[in-house]
Design a protein around this motif. Structure first.
Motif, PDB file in Angstrom:
ATOM      1  N   LEU A 273      52.598 -77.992  43.476  1.00  0.00           N
ATOM      2  CA  LEU A 273      52.752 -77.913  42.091  1.00  0.00           C
ATOM      3  C   LEU A 273      51.031 -78.275  41.470  1.00  0.00           C
ATOM      4  O   LEU A 273      50.658 -77.546  40.482  1.00  0.00           O
ATOM      5  CB  LEU A 273      53.744 -78.633  41.506  1.00  0.00           C
ATOM      6  N   PRO A 274      50.438 -79.409  41.926  1.00  0.00           N
ATOM      7  CA  PRO A 274      49.271 -79.656  41.474  1.00  0.00           C
ATOM      8  C   PRO A 274      48.389 -78.320  41.476  1.00  0.00           C
ATOM      9  O   PRO A 274      47.219 -78.238  40.366  1.00  0.00           O
ATOM     10  CB  PRO A 274      48.605 -80.716  42.390  1.00  0.00           C
ATOM     11  N   TYR A 275      48.255 -77.503  42.473  1.00  0.00           N
ATOM     12  CA  TYR A 275      47.700 -76.238  42.578  1.00  0.00           C
ATOM     13  C   TYR A 275      48.068 -75.189  41.550  1.00  0.00           C
ATOM     14  O   TYR A 275      47.129 -74.591  41.007  1.00  0.00           O
ATOM     15  CB  TYR A 275      47.551 -75.589  44.009  1.00  0.00           C
ATOM     16  N   VAL A 276      49.193 -75.245  41.045  1.00  0.00           N
ATOM     17  CA  VAL A 276      49.790 -74.244  40.124  1.00  0.00           C
ATOM     18  C   VAL A 276      49.196 -74.787  38.995  1.00  0.00           C
ATOM     19  O   VAL A 276      48.690 -73.869  38.106  1.00  0.00           O
ATOM     20  CB  VAL A 276      51.349 -74.357  40.129  1.00  0.00           C
ATOM     21  N   VAL A 277      49.296 -76.045  38.588  1.00  0.00           N
ATOM     22  CA  VAL A 277      48.693 -76.376  37.289  1.00  0.00           C
ATOM     23  C   VAL A 277      46.991 -76.058  37.318  1.00  0.00           C
ATOM     24  O   VAL A 277      46.563 -75.886  36.077  1.00  0.00           O
ATOM     25  CB  VAL A 277      48.951 -78.017  37.037  1.00  0.00           C
ATOM     26  N   LEU A 278      46.561 -76.555  38.424  1.00  0.00           N
ATOM     27  CA  LEU A 278      45.007 -76.478  38.504  1.00  0.00           C
ATOM     28  C   LEU A 278      44.735 -75.212  38.034  1.00  0.00           C
ATOM     29  O   LEU A 278      43.595 -74.643  37.612  1.00  0.00           O
ATOM     30  CB  LEU A 278      44.399 -76.920  39.924  1.00  0.00           C
ATOM     31  N   THR A 279      45.274 -73.902  38.771  1.00  0.00           N
ATOM     32  CA  THR A 279      45.284 -72.600  38.242  1.00  0.00           C
ATOM     33  C   THR A 279      44.876 -72.292  36.914  1.00  0.00           C
ATOM     34  O   THR A 279      44.012 -71.835  36.364  1.00  0.00           O
ATOM     35  CB  THR A 279      46.297 -71.688  39.000  1.00  0.00           C
ATOM     36  N   VAL A 359      45.864 -81.965  31.268  1.00  0.00           N
ATOM     37  CA  VAL A 359      47.080 -81.763  32.028  1.00  0.00           C
ATOM     38  C   VAL A 359      48.429 -81.300  31.199  1.00  0.00           C
ATOM     39  O   VAL A 359      49.005 -80.511  31.264  1.00  0.00           O
ATOM     40  CB  VAL A 359      47.447 -82.650  33.116  1.00  0.00           C
ATOM     41  N   ASP A 360      48.465 -82.474  30.425  1.00  0.00           N
ATOM     42  CA  ASP A 360      49.886 -82.271  29.634  1.00  0.00           C
ATOM     43  C   ASP A 360      49.871 -81.051  28.770  1.00  0.00           C
ATOM     44  O   ASP A 360      50.893 -80.487  28.717  1.00  0.00           O
ATOM     45  CB  ASP A 360      50.096 -83.558  28.757  1.00  0.00           C
ATOM     46  N   ARG A 361      48.753 -80.615  28.118  1.00  0.00           N
ATOM     47  CA  ARG A 361      48.723 -79.567  27.146  1.00  0.00           C
ATOM     48  C   ARG A 361      48.906 -78.232  27.875  1.00  0.00           C
ATOM     49  O   ARG A 361      49.242 -77.299  27.504  1.00  0.00           O
ATOM     50  CB  ARG A 361      47.685 -79.697  26.130  1.00  0.00           C
ATOM     51  N   ALA A 409      47.032 -86.068  36.702  1.00  0.00           N
ATOM     52  CA  ALA A 409      45.433 -85.803  36.485  1.00  0.00           C
ATOM     53  C   ALA A 409      44.880 -86.062  37.745  1.00  0.00           C
ATOM     54  O   ALA A 409      43.998 -85.233  38.345  1.00  0.00           O
ATOM     55  CB  ALA A 409      44.609 -86.471  35.241  1.00  0.00           C
ATOM     56  N   ALA A 410      45.313 -87.072  38.395  1.00  0.00           N
ATOM     57  CA  ALA A 410      44.592 -87.426  39.914  1.00  0.00           C
ATOM     58  C   ALA A 410      45.041 -86.412  40.795  1.00  0.00           C
ATOM     59  O   ALA A 410      44.101 -85.957  41.681  1.00  0.00           O
ATOM     60  CB  ALA A 410      45.435 -88.921  39.934  1.00  0.00           C
ATOM     61  N   GLN A 411      46.355 -85.835  40.609  1.00  0.00           N
ATOM     62  CA  GLN A 411      46.654 -84.652  41.503  1.00  0.00           C
ATOM     63  C   GLN A 411      45.921 -83.459  41.488  1.00  0.00           C
ATOM     64  O   GLN A 411      45.518 -82.791  42.473  1.00  0.00           O
ATOM     65  CB  GLN A 411      48.320 -84.409  41.726  1.00  0.00           C
ATOM     66  N   VAL A 412      45.427 -83.141  40.269  1.00  0.00           N
ATOM     67  CA  VAL A 412      45.070 -82.071  39.861  1.00  0.00           C
ATOM     68  C   VAL A 412      43.334 -81.962  40.197  1.00  0.00           C
ATOM     69  O   VAL A 412      42.968 -81.122  40.892  1.00  0.00           O
ATOM     70  CB  VAL A 412      44.950 -81.535  38.331  1.00  0.00           C
ATOM     71  N   LYS A 413      42.748 -83.269  40.059  1.00  0.00           N
ATOM     72  CA  LYS A 413      41.429 -83.733  40.475  1.00  0.00           C
ATOM     73  C   LYS A 413      41.140 -83.429  42.008  1.00  0.00           C
ATOM     74  O   LYS A 413      40.483 -82.736  42.594  1.00  0.00           O
ATOM     75  CB  LYS A 413      41.156 -85.075  40.056  1.00  0.00           C
TER      76      LYS A 413
END
Lengths: 435, 442
Positions: A273-279, A359-361, A409-413
């Motif tokens: 899921l962090p990759y889904v959010v990253l995209t 990340v939240d928004r 945020a750490a996961q997305v980073k």
């Protein structure tokens, strides 16, 4: 202007499930709000499972499933569904093939009958096979050959990113392979992959779950158990160096470039899921990193898109699956200028990270978009079916927003740090013919 | 073993959603419906944006760039702040324009509705069109238009509308790049001041919120939208019939793009229901004659379809199919045959009944989600129709007879009242077409 809390926004649709003795899995999501129902059947076979020499066969076979079945002649399926006030379609994806109807709920039993009839047996003739080969060839002409950027990058980048036939071949198919398809091929594909045990049936809408389950038993229950072909694993080694390729498009007026990386196995949502959010952090809207940089600041692009999965369906694909970026740019901008700007933004994200607020928004909008997807009964049925098929958990329909809200945020980073120059595929599209 | 197809259960009476309909002092009309479901609100704002009869091309270009730059800044926020604010409330906000209206469409998390409406309030009262953003979007629009016009479908659509509408603004609804290049920010500000008016505008909200609360939220957020002026009405679009078939050359094309278009009745006209059913039986859904003929039996094409749409200047009928180059003439022959057949011979009672059930059933499907209901109500309102139409139209459909369909088809679907346009490889298709139709080359 902020929403006070983006914490848990889980949904609470009722979900019941069952399994027939022939192995068919059934998921029911009753909802009396509107007098409509969606019925979806997901078969666990997609373009990746088609045999060598038969590119495009999974999709061609999807067409054949509308050409007649145990008790129905050609065109009957359409006539029954539409004559009951409903709509219908089917679609072929890399890892599954689906069939669905949305109808007034007065036609629920009819839809179940129709789906059961073609799960029982498909009725094929050479004439109908020839006809649908011609129809599919016209589908390829209209969507790929006569269209600028047709097949870019979804049909063109897999051979740059992957190695195996399963992961690289053109799932729409070559005309030669399509014309080579036989009735025997179709029957053995049906026998192997269209077994009840290889399918999930999902029903969402204005129905009584007990009544629906009784109808399912009545219509699907006596379909013989067949040995289902569970999908082979398609895993292959990661890239160890950058790969680049170029395609030419005589219809396109301007160039484009696509970049692709492998993601972790989508099966594990915690790491995926962090990759889904990253995209989305990278490409969703003017505030996203890449749109902001390429469109608003540098003005070197015409459009910037990003998606997960070859067909842009982040939660519908098995491993291996790519994260893709697609940028269209003006002829006087070099592809490398675009790539350099992307590299800088990825580097910045990977080293400096981002605020949890960003990340939240981003998740707030992803959540809203997800709500919009599952509000219609069809979106709910299709999400439930694929979650049940690939993850054994239709309840993710309700739980997904909560899981998205937990991404940090750490996961997305950390995810951004894995999108390196030495493990990616790059495909440039240049207008015109090769020089 | 033969199994029996299950019968349909008896339908319940249609329950219409309760629509609250309020005209604010400013002239803005607000429609609101409570529809439980997911915690979202769907918002649609339609602002009349008809092109004037004179200077239509300039208006079209400016209107498109205005739509592309509306979110580039207000007196309160810059482009980035607007984008961040939208994300923060989980909102998507699209701005687009057509020949009739400027449309803002949004879906937003329910607890962000107030914030979204506040932003909409800024956009309609104080959009600034900053120079740098306007110039950037201007270049981007030129690029996008080039990409758009490289598609055969767009080429065909533009050729068809040019023939169909002659000097009327509908003849050219996409901007010309040359017109876009000339636009200055102050011209967008002037267009905004002149045309982004509450008078004639309609805002529709559907979501899990009471109509009273939703309407009050709109009134509060848009209290500053008081610009005066009256709506510019779209003039009636008289259609012209061209007997000759226009062939636009697309060298090397593997398919020929076939389009035929003409006038059609509005939803309020007496023969609308019969025409809608004639369209379905002809080519308006998969179970139609035309699809069955040229796709399911002859394999000439993937996606033939016909339909009615309802621009405010006059409704139209368009039929379209992309057919393999080698079968262009036979595909056109079958198309003309099916149009001629429905215009001259009665349809079967069973064909009519199926089409009728489809029309009634899909009406219910289209309003069974928040977004579907919002879109439907917004479109109906623009045509002067209310939610009652969702109950009245099925009654009209139920009353249509085989003779009504024949009369409607003869009037609106006959080959002699339609204008044909083809986009394809002239060298490959012209000769065989000459035997069937009179060709003109474009």
């Amino acid at each position: 202007m902020r929403v006070s809390t983006v914490t848990t926004r889980n949904l609470s649709y009722a979900i019941s499930r069952g399994r027939l003795s022939n192995g068919l899995r059934v998921v029911i999501l009753p909802d009396p709000t509107s007098p409509v129902v969606a019925v979806a059947v997901y078969y666990d076979v997609g373009m990746r499972s088609e045999p060598e020499g038969r590119t495009g066969f999974a999709h061609l076979f999807e067409h054949l499933m509308f050409q007649g079945s145990a008790n129905l002649k050609k065109t009957d399926h359409f006539t029954h569904v539409q004559g009951a006030g409903g709509v219908l379609n089917g679609s072929t994806h890399v890892d599954y093939t689906n069939y669905y109807e949305v109808l007034p709920s007065t036609a629920t039993e009819l839809a179940l009958f129709l789906e059961a009839d073609r799960m029982r047996s498909v009725a094929l003739t050479q004439e109908n096979l020839d006809n649908q080969v011609a129809v599919v060839q016209n589908e390829i002409r209209v969507n790929v050959q006569n269209r600028p950027y047709g097949g870019f990058p979804w049909l063109q980048i897999p051979p740059v990113l992957f190695e195996s036939f399963a992961n690289t071949h053109d799932g729409y198919g070559s005309f030669v392979d399509l014309e080579a398809a036989t009735l025997e091929d179709a029957q053995s594909f049906f026998d192997r992959y269209y077994a009840p045990a290889n399918a999930v049936l999902a029903i969402a809408g204005d129905v009584d779950p007990d009544q629906v389950m009784a109808w399912v038993e009545a219509h699907f229950g006596d379909i013989p158990k067949r040995k289902g072909g569970s999908p082979a694993p398609f895993a292959e080694p990661e890239l160890t160096e950058e790969r680049r390729s170029v395609v030419h498009d005589t219809l396109a007026p301007a160039p484009a470039v696509a970049l692709a990386w492998r993601t972790p196995d989508p099966k594990n949502l915690t790491t995926y899921l962090p990759y889904v959010v990253l995209t989305e952090v990278l490409t969703d809207g003017d505030a996203s990193r890449l749109q902001n940089r390429l469109l608003l600041k540098d003005r070197i692009a015409t459009s910037v898109g990003g998606y997960l999965g070859i067909m842009g369906e982040p939660l519908d694909a098995r491993d291996p699956t790519p994260l893709l970026l697609e940028v269209h740019h003006a002829p006087d901008v070099e592809a490398d200028t675009v790539i350099r700007a992307i590299d800088e933004e990825l580097e910045r994200l990977a080293t400096q990270g981002l605020d949890q607020d960003e990340v939240d928004r981003t998740v707030a909008r992803m959540t809203a978009r997800y709500f919009r997807d599952v509000d219609p009964v069809l979106g709910r049925a299709t999400h439930a079916a694929v979650f049940e098929q690939q993850r054994g958990r239709a309840e993710l329909v309700n739980e997904l927003p909560g899981l998205l809200a937990k991404v940090t945020a750490a996961q997305v980073k950390k995810a951004a740090g894995t999108l390196r120059t030495d493990n990616r595929a790059v495909l440039e599209l240049r207008p015109g013919s090769p020089a | 073993m033969t199994r029996t197809v299950p019968a349909l259960a008896k339908a319940r009476a249609v329950r219409l959603p309760a629509v609250s309909d309020t005209v604010l002092d400013s002239g803005l009309r607000v429609l609101a419906v409570r529809r439980p479901g997911v915690p979202l609100a769907e918002v649609r704002l339609r602002i009349p944006f008809a092109a004037p009869a004179k200077g239509s091309a300039t208006h079209v270009a400016r209107a498109h760039l205005l739509a592309d730059t509306l979110l580039s800044g207000t007196e309160q926020r810059d482009a980035n702040e607007i984008a961040v604010a939208l994300q923060g409330v989980g909102a998507t906000l699209s701005v687009n324009v057509d020949s009739d209206r400027l449309a803002l469409g949004s879906s937003v998390l329910l607890d962000g509705l107030g914030g979204l409406l506040a932003l909409v309030g800024e956009l309609v009262t104080s959009a600034t069109f900053p120079k740098r953003e306007v110039e950037g979007e201007r270049d981007r629009l030129v690029q996008e238009l080039a990409i758009h016009r490289s598609s055969a479908g767009v080429v065909a659509r533009e050729a068809l509308f040019a023939r169909l509408y002659g000097g009327h603004p509908y003849a050219q609804d996409l901007p010309l790049s040359d017109d876009v290049q000339l636009i200055k920010p102050k011209q967008l500000r002037a267009l905004h001041a002149a045309r982004v008016l509450p008078a004639g505008s309609i805002l529709t909200i559907v979501g899990d919120v009471t109509p009273a609360r939703a309407t009050a939220a709109v009134a509060k957020a848009l209290a500053g939208w008081t610009a005066t002026g009256s709506e510019v009405l779209m003039s009636h679009a008289e259609t012209q019939v061209s007997r000759a078939t226009l062939l636009v050359d697309r060298p090397g094309a593997v398919q020929t793009t076939i389009r035929l278009g003409g006038a059609a009745p509005a939803r309020t006209d007496a023969d609308f229901a019969a025409t809608a059913l004639a369209n379905l039986v002809f080519g308006g859904y998969f179970s139609s004659r035309w699809v069955s003929n040229i796709r399911e039996y002859k394999g000439y094409t993937y996606s033939p379809s016909s339909g009615l749409d309802h621009p405010l200047g006059g409704s139209r009928f368009v039929a379209g199919a992309d057919v393999a180059t080698a079968v262009t003439a036979p595909a056109l022959l079958e198309t003309l045959y099916e149009l001629g057949r429905i215009a001259t011979s009665p349809v079967g009672q069973d064909e009519l009944d199926r089409a009728r059930r489809y029309a009634i059933g899909t009406l219910a499907l289209g309003t069974a989600s928040q977004a579907g209901l919002a879109g439907t109500l917004s479109q109906l309102a623009a045509s002067g129709l209310g939610v009652d139409w969702l109950r009245e139209y099925p009654k009209q459909l139920n009353a249509v007879t085989v003779d009504d369909v024949l009369a409607a088809a003869a009037r609106w679907l006959a080959p002699t009242v339609l204008t044909p346009v083809l986009v394809g490889d002239r060298a490959a298709v012209a000769d065989s077409l000459q035997g069937l139709v009179e060709l003109e080359f474009g």
